[in-house]
Design an enzyme around this catalytic site. Sequence first.
Site, PDB file in Angstrom:
ATOM      1  N   ASP A 118     -46.274  77.663   4.421  1.00 59.54           N
ATOM      2  CA  ASP A 118     -45.170  78.425   4.996  1.00 59.54           C
ATOM      3  C   ASP A 118     -44.170  77.518   5.694  1.00 59.54           C
ATOM      4  OD1 ASP A 118     -46.617  80.627   4.228  1.00 59.54           O
ATOM      5  OD2 ASP A 118     -46.694  81.550   6.215  1.00 59.54           O
TER       6      ASP A 118
ATOM      7  N   HIS B  13     -49.075  75.046   6.635  1.00 56.35           N
ATOM      8  CA  HIS B  13     -47.641  74.951   6.920  1.00 56.35           C
ATOM      9  C   HIS B  13     -47.109  73.575   6.511  1.00 56.35           C
ATOM     10  CE1 HIS B  13     -49.013  78.122   9.704  1.00 56.35           C
ATOM     11  NE2 HIS B  13     -47.792  78.623   9.568  1.00 56.35           N
TER      12      HIS B  13
END
Length: 281
Positions: A91, A236
């Site tokens: 993400d 991430h």
Amino acid sequence: MGVDRTEPAEPGGRRWDRRRVLGGGALLAGGVALGAAGMSQGASLADRHLPLSGGPASATVGNRRQDVGSGGLQVVWHVPTTRPLVALTFDDGPLPRWTPSVLDTLDTHAVPATFFLVGERVRRHAGLIRGRLARHEVGNHSWRHRDLARSAAEAVHDDLRRSHEAIAEVTGTPPRLLRPPYGHLGGGVLHAAVRLDYRVVLWSLQMVEGEYPDDPAGHARRIVSDVVPGTILLAHDAGPENRQVALRGLAAMITGLRARGYTFVTVSELLAHPTGSRTGG
């Protein structure tokens, strides 16, 4: 001798008659009751002006025909399967210091992943991902990573549409998956997602970098042990410094999961292989 039924005089000389006091109390009680009723009615009226219908909480818009794409919405945390499959997702990118190193590691190990991209960053850092996502999948993670659950459906739709177009232009592939920032699902998010024919993808396991400061190998072992068939794993490629622990241990995590017999797939590939109830792996 008569009984004085008045209270002692106040310093100013005024006497309080008990009947006056009791009468005033009755009036006060009546006023409170009327006031409470008025407040209740006022609250009811005020509720009509809260942003519920058409606001962040509402998954419907207006009274006319709804523009709802295919008419239904799938929300996924995990895929029930007995096959040792895991979907690795990233993400918040792309960002220069993070995304190239992630892509390099994935390329070295021939691992596909799903990147939930922030549209504004895609526009700003298009060169980081252009031509590098052939084996990967892209999803929409909003235009600027605002909490979309706080916005009404039309505002959410505008945000996601803007990000959708940027991702499609830079990657050559229109995203079909949505992961809302922070995993927050307001009604407006659901309505906008169904209009755009998205699947909403959350996660069933995420990196726990804060528990393993300066210990990439320990963090990798923890994730390897926690994965089960059908896991959607959140990582991430952006954020605070402590997230680098997971990225420094990414190669070890890949090797460890493969040693357990796991195959890495994109989210859409995982969604295509449900086989039944989840089992440990």
